[in-house]
Design a protein around this motif. Structure first.
Motif, PDB file in Angstrom:
ATOM      1  N   LEU A  59       0.706  -1.265   0.001  1.00  0.00           N
ATOM      2  CA  LEU A  59      -0.031   0.025  -0.064  1.00  0.00           C
ATOM      3  C   LEU A  59       0.835   1.314   0.004  1.00  0.00           C
ATOM      4  N   LEU A  60       0.466   2.238  -0.731  1.00  0.00           N
ATOM      5  CA  LEU A  60       1.109   3.497  -1.052  1.00  0.00           C
ATOM      6  C   LEU A  60       0.293   4.601  -0.111  1.00  0.00           C
ATOM      7  N   CYS A  61      -0.830   4.716  -0.318  1.00  0.00           N
ATOM      8  CA  CYS A  61      -1.695   5.630   0.395  1.00  0.00           C
ATOM      9  C   CYS A  61      -3.149   5.134   0.550  1.00  0.00           C
ATOM     10  N   ASP A  62      -3.827   5.738   1.297  1.00  0.00           N
ATOM     11  CA  ASP A  62      -5.501   5.577   1.693  1.00  0.00           C
ATOM     12  C   ASP A  62      -5.833   6.831   1.898  1.00  0.00           C
ATOM     13  N   GLN A  63      -6.683   7.400   0.994  1.00  0.00           N
ATOM     14  CA  GLN A  63      -6.958   8.846   0.857  1.00  0.00           C
ATOM     15  C   GLN A  63      -8.445   9.081   0.873  1.00  0.00           C
ATOM     16  N   THR A  64      -8.948  10.220   1.306  1.00  0.00           N
ATOM     17  CA  THR A  64     -10.328  10.401   1.067  1.00  0.00           C
ATOM     18  C   THR A  64     -10.148  11.630   0.285  1.00  0.00           C
ATOM     19  N   ILE A  65     -11.019  11.580  -1.129  1.00  0.00           N
ATOM     20  CA  ILE A  65     -10.683  12.490  -2.207  1.00  0.00           C
ATOM     21  C   ILE A  65     -11.994  13.183  -2.651  1.00  0.00           C
ATOM     22  N   GLN A  66     -11.951  14.294  -3.188  1.00  0.00           N
ATOM     23  CA  GLN A  66     -13.192  14.855  -3.923  1.00  0.00           C
ATOM     24  C   GLN A  66     -12.783  14.967  -5.442  1.00  0.00           C
ATOM     25  N   LEU A  67     -13.768  14.776  -6.221  1.00  0.00           N
ATOM     26  CA  LEU A  67     -13.436  14.909  -7.794  1.00  0.00           C
ATOM     27  C   LEU A  67     -13.454  16.348  -8.059  1.00  0.00           C
ATOM     28  N   THR A  68     -12.431  16.692  -8.818  1.00  0.00           N
ATOM     29  CA  THR A  68     -12.410  18.278  -9.213  1.00  0.00           C
ATOM     30  C   THR A  68     -12.426  18.365 -10.587  1.00  0.00           C
ATOM     31  N   GLY A  69     -12.691  17.315 -11.590  1.00  0.00           N
ATOM     32  CA  GLY A  69     -12.731  17.483 -12.994  1.00  0.00           C
ATOM     33  C   GLY A  69     -13.912  18.151 -13.362  1.00  0.00           C
ATOM     34  N   ARG A  70     -13.709  18.822 -14.865  1.00  0.00           N
ATOM     35  CA  ARG A  70     -15.103  19.368 -15.302  1.00  0.00           C
ATOM     36  C   ARG A  70     -16.096  18.411 -15.485  1.00  0.00           C
ATOM     37  N   GLY A  71     -17.161  18.737 -14.712  1.00  0.00           N
ATOM     38  CA  GLY A  71     -18.548  17.867 -14.777  1.00  0.00           C
ATOM     39  C   GLY A  71     -18.411  16.646 -13.829  1.00  0.00           C
ATOM     40  N   THR A  72     -17.290  16.003 -13.396  1.00  0.00           N
ATOM     41  CA  THR A  72     -17.158  15.091 -12.494  1.00  0.00           C
ATOM     42  C   THR A  72     -17.607  15.315 -11.172  1.00  0.00           C
ATOM     43  N   SER A  73     -17.407  16.540 -10.748  1.00  0.00           N
ATOM     44  CA  SER A  73     -17.750  16.993  -9.311  1.00  0.00           C
ATOM     45  C   SER A  73     -19.108  17.006  -9.208  1.00  0.00           C
ATOM     46  N   VAL A  74     -19.900  17.206 -10.617  1.00  0.00           N
ATOM     47  CA  VAL A  74     -21.479  17.220 -10.488  1.00  0.00           C
ATOM     48  C   VAL A  74     -22.132  15.997 -10.613  1.00  0.00           C
ATOM     49  N   LYS A  75     -21.454  15.088 -11.506  1.00  0.00           N
ATOM     50  CA  LYS A  75     -21.848  13.707 -11.652  1.00  0.00           C
ATOM     51  C   LYS A  75     -21.759  12.724 -10.392  1.00  0.00           C
ATOM     52  N   VAL A 126      -7.188   4.386  -2.942  1.00  0.00           N
ATOM     53  CA  VAL A 126      -6.339   3.357  -2.358  1.00  0.00           C
ATOM     54  C   VAL A 126      -5.204   3.085  -3.713  1.00  0.00           C
ATOM     55  N   LYS A 127      -4.050   3.598  -3.363  1.00  0.00           N
ATOM     56  CA  LYS A 127      -2.730   3.416  -4.180  1.00  0.00           C
ATOM     57  C   LYS A 127      -1.810   2.187  -3.705  1.00  0.00           C
ATOM     58  N   PHE A 128      -1.661   1.266  -4.644  1.00  0.00           N
ATOM     59  CA  PHE A 128      -1.205  -0.186  -4.450  1.00  0.00           C
ATOM     60  C   PHE A 128      -0.193  -0.352  -5.483  1.00  0.00           C
ATOM     61  N   ARG A 129       1.034  -0.949  -4.800  1.00  0.00           N
ATOM     62  CA  ARG A 129       2.174  -1.313  -5.885  1.00  0.00           C
ATOM     63  C   ARG A 129       2.265  -2.893  -5.824  1.00  0.00           C
ATOM     64  N   ASP A 130       2.201  -3.523  -6.803  1.00  0.00           N
ATOM     65  CA  ASP A 130       2.394  -4.951  -7.110  1.00  0.00           C
ATOM     66  C   ASP A 130       3.822  -5.337  -7.094  1.00  0.00           C
ATOM     67  N   ALA A 131       4.360  -5.953  -5.806  1.00  0.00           N
ATOM     68  CA  ALA A 131       6.099  -5.984  -6.189  1.00  0.00           C
ATOM     69  C   ALA A 131       6.081  -7.097  -7.220  1.00  0.00           C
ATOM     70  N   GLU A 132       5.335  -8.118  -7.506  1.00  0.00           N
ATOM     71  CA  GLU A 132       5.643  -9.051  -8.536  1.00  0.00           C
ATOM     72  C   GLU A 132       5.974  -8.313  -9.979  1.00  0.00           C
ATOM     73  N   THR A 133       4.895  -7.484 -10.320  1.00  0.00           N
ATOM     74  CA  THR A 133       4.843  -7.027 -11.771  1.00  0.00           C
ATOM     75  C   THR A 133       5.504  -5.623 -11.734  1.00  0.00           C
ATOM     76  N   ASP A 134       5.801  -4.998 -10.460  1.00  0.00           N
ATOM     77  CA  ASP A 134       6.294  -3.820 -10.439  1.00  0.00           C
ATOM     78  C   ASP A 134       5.353  -2.564 -11.220  1.00  0.00           C
ATOM     79  N   ARG A 135       4.274  -3.023 -10.757  1.00  0.00           N
ATOM     80  CA  ARG A 135       3.142  -1.837 -11.393  1.00  0.00           C
ATOM     81  C   ARG A 135       2.403  -1.294 -10.159  1.00  0.00           C
ATOM     82  N   THR A 136       2.084   0.042 -10.612  1.00  0.00           N
ATOM     83  CA  THR A 136       1.313   0.697  -9.411  1.00  0.00           C
ATOM     84  C   THR A 136      -0.430   0.874  -9.943  1.00  0.00           C
ATOM     85  N   PHE A 137      -1.032   0.729  -9.233  1.00  0.00           N
ATOM     86  CA  PHE A 137      -2.524   0.644  -9.283  1.00  0.00           C
ATOM     87  C   PHE A 137      -3.117   1.929  -8.362  1.00  0.00           C
ATOM     88  N   ASN A 138      -4.047   2.677  -8.942  1.00  0.00           N
ATOM     89  CA  ASN A 138      -5.049   3.597  -8.189  1.00  0.00           C
ATOM     90  C   ASN A 138      -6.306   3.061  -8.231  1.00  0.00           C
TER      91      ASN A 138
END
Length: 389
Positions: free
Chosen positions: A237-253, A261-273
Motif C-alpha cells: 500500500l502507498l496511500c489511503d486517502q479521502t478525495i473529492q473529484l475536481t474534473g470538469r463535470g465529474t464533481s457534479v456527476k 487506495v494506491k497499491f504497488r504490486d511487487a511481482e509486476t512492479d506496477r502501481t494501481f490507483n
C-alpha cells in the motif's frame, strides 16, 4: 447408483427437466416438431460444447459413431447435420437464455457460503465484457468494423463459485460501460470493475442504491485530497486517502467524497490507483477485491476455449445466441454437479475430465474425483494478461 449409465447421462440428470420444458412451452419451441425436440437439440449441443466439436459435421460423425448409445444419452431424434443446423437457426434462443437463468438460480444458493478469502460477508461481483470476433462475410448481421463482425458478451460474475448472474449479448460496437445501465444493483454488494467502466454518473447510481464499487481509476482523473490515513507500506500500500473529484463535470456527476487506495504490486512492479465508495473495509482488502476480478477473465478464457463459442455451429444471429446460451448453461450445470457431488477439483479441471469420459460407464463422482489434470485452469500471470488491460 449409476448402474452402468453413461457419464453424459448422469451429468444431464442435474438438468431440471420440468423447468426446461416450461421454457420450451413459453416460446413454443416444439411446435410442429415430430422427432428432434428441443431437449434433443440441447443434448447434442451440450455434447458438442463438452467435447469441443468444431463443426456440425463433426458433431454428426461423432454421435453416429456411437449410435448404439444415443438412446442411453437421452437423444431420441435422429442426429443429422441439417436437422441440427435448422434447429439452431429457427428455434428461439430465448429458450436457452431462460434455461441458463433457471440453472443460475439453482447454482447460486449452493455457493452462497463459499469463502472468498477476503474476510467479507458481502456478495462480490466482477463485471467485464469480452468481444468475440467474427468473419464479416459470414456474419454480416454483426457488423463491427469495416473488415470484420463481432459480438460482445457482457458478464457479471458472482465470485462465490464463479457463477455468471447476468449476461447480455450485444453487437461489438456497444461500449462496455453501457452494461451498467442494464444492472439492477444489489444493496450492500461489491461491484469490481476495470477502468473501462469509469463513468461517474453511472457509478453514483450504484451509490444511490447503497451498493459498493471498486474500480481502477484512469490516469487523467482529476481529484483533490482531503485527508490521508496511515498505511502499512510493507503490504504494498502507498496511500489511503479521502478525495473529492475536481474534473470538469465529474464533481457534479459524483458530488460525494470517494476513497482512493494506491497499491504497488511487487511481482509486476506496477502501481494501481483504485477508487471505492466504501470507507470501512481495510485498504488492503480494496486491492484484494480488485485482484479477485481476474476470475472473470478466466471465465471468458474457459468459455471461449473449452466450451467453444469461438467456433460457431451456425451463422445466423439466432444460432450464435443459442450456442452462447447453451455454453453458459453447460458451464453452470457442471458447477451444480460439482457442489452436489462434493467434488473438490476446480470447474476447469472437471471440464477437462468430462471432455474425455462422456461415454464411460462409471459413477460420475468417481470419474470427477480421479487425478487432477496437471493444468487445471489456474493460469499464470502471463495467461491472465491475455485479457488484461
Amino acid at each position: 447408483m449409476h448402474e452402468g449409465r453413461l457419464v453424459f447421462t448422469q451429468l444431464m440428470d442435474f438438468l431440471p427437466r420440468r423447468r426446461f420444458h416450461t421454457c420450451v412451452r413459453r416460446y413454443r419451441g416444439n411446435r410442429r416438431v415430430q422427432s428432434f425436440t428441443c431437449l434433443d437439440q440441447f443434448f447434442c449441443m451440450a455434447f458438442a460444447q463438452l467435447t469441443s466439436r468444431r463443426s456440425l459435421r463433426d458433431v454428426e460423425l461423432c454421435l453416429r459413431a456411437h449410435r448404439s448409445k444415443l438412446y442411453h444419452m437421452g437423444i431420441r431424434g435422429g442426429v443429422a447435420r441439417n436437422t441440427l443446423a435448422n434447429a439452431n437457426k429457427v428455434r428461439d434462443w430465448r429458450i436457452y437464455a431462460d434455461l441458463a437463468q433457471v440453472l443460475i438460480g439453482i447454482a447460486r444458493p449452493l455457493y452462497a457460503d463459499q469463502d472468498l478469502g477476503l474476510d467479507l460477508d458481502n456478495t462480490v461481483y466482477a463485471l467485464d465484457a469480452s468481444t468475440i470476433d467474427l468473419c464479416l462475410s459470414v456474419f454480416p448481421w454483426a457488423s463491427f468494423r469495416s473488415t470484420k463482425s463481432g459480438v460482445k458478451l457482457h458478464t457479471l460474475l458472482d465470485l462465490r463459485g464463479n457463477i455468471p448472474t447476468f449476461l447480455h449479448i450485444s453487437n461489438a460496437r456497444l461500449h462496455d460501460v453501457n452494461a451498467l445501465d442494464l444492472l439492477a444493483p444489489e444493496p450492500g454488494a461489491f461491484y469490481v470493475m476495470d477502468r473501462g467502466y469509469v463513468d461517474f454518473r453511472r457509478l453514483f447510481a450504484l451509490e444511490v442504491e447503497k451498493s459498493f464499487f471498486v474500480i481502477r481509476a484512469k490516469s487523467n482523473t482529476r481529484l483533490q485530497r482531503r485527508y490521508s490515513r496511515p498505511v502499512d507500506k510493507t503490504t504494498g500500500l502507498l496511500c489511503d486517502q479521502t478525495i473529492q473529484l475536481t474534473g470538469r463535470g465529474t464533481s457534479v456527476k459524483y458530488p460525494h467524497p470517494l476513497r482512493r487506495v494506491k497499491f504497488r504490486d511487487a511481482e509486476t512492479d506496477r502501481t494501481f490507483n483504485f477508487l471505492t465508495n466504501n470507507f470501512k473495509v481495510p485498504a488492503i482488502a480494496v486491492a484484494d477485491l480488485y485482484r479477485s476480478r481476474w476470475q472473470v477473465e478466466l471465465f471468458f478464457r474457459w468459455i471461449k476455449q473449452h466450451l467453444r463459442i469461438k467456433v460457431f455451429l451456425g451463422t445466423t444471429e439466432n444460432a450464435v445466441k443459442t450456442q452462447i446460451w447453451i455454453a453458459v448453461s453447460v458451464y453452470v450445470l457442471v458447477a451444480i454437479a460439482k457442489k452436489r457431488l462434493q467434488v473438490t477439483h476446480t470447474l476447469y479441471a472437471m471440464l477437462q475430465v468430462l471432455s474425455l469420459t462422456l461415454f464411460e460407464r462409471e459413477a460420475l463422482r468417481d470419474v470427477l474425483l480421479g487425478p487432477t489434470p496437471e493444468h487445471d485452469g489456474a493460469g499464470g500471470p502471463e495467461q491472465l494478461l491475455l485479457f488484461g488491460t
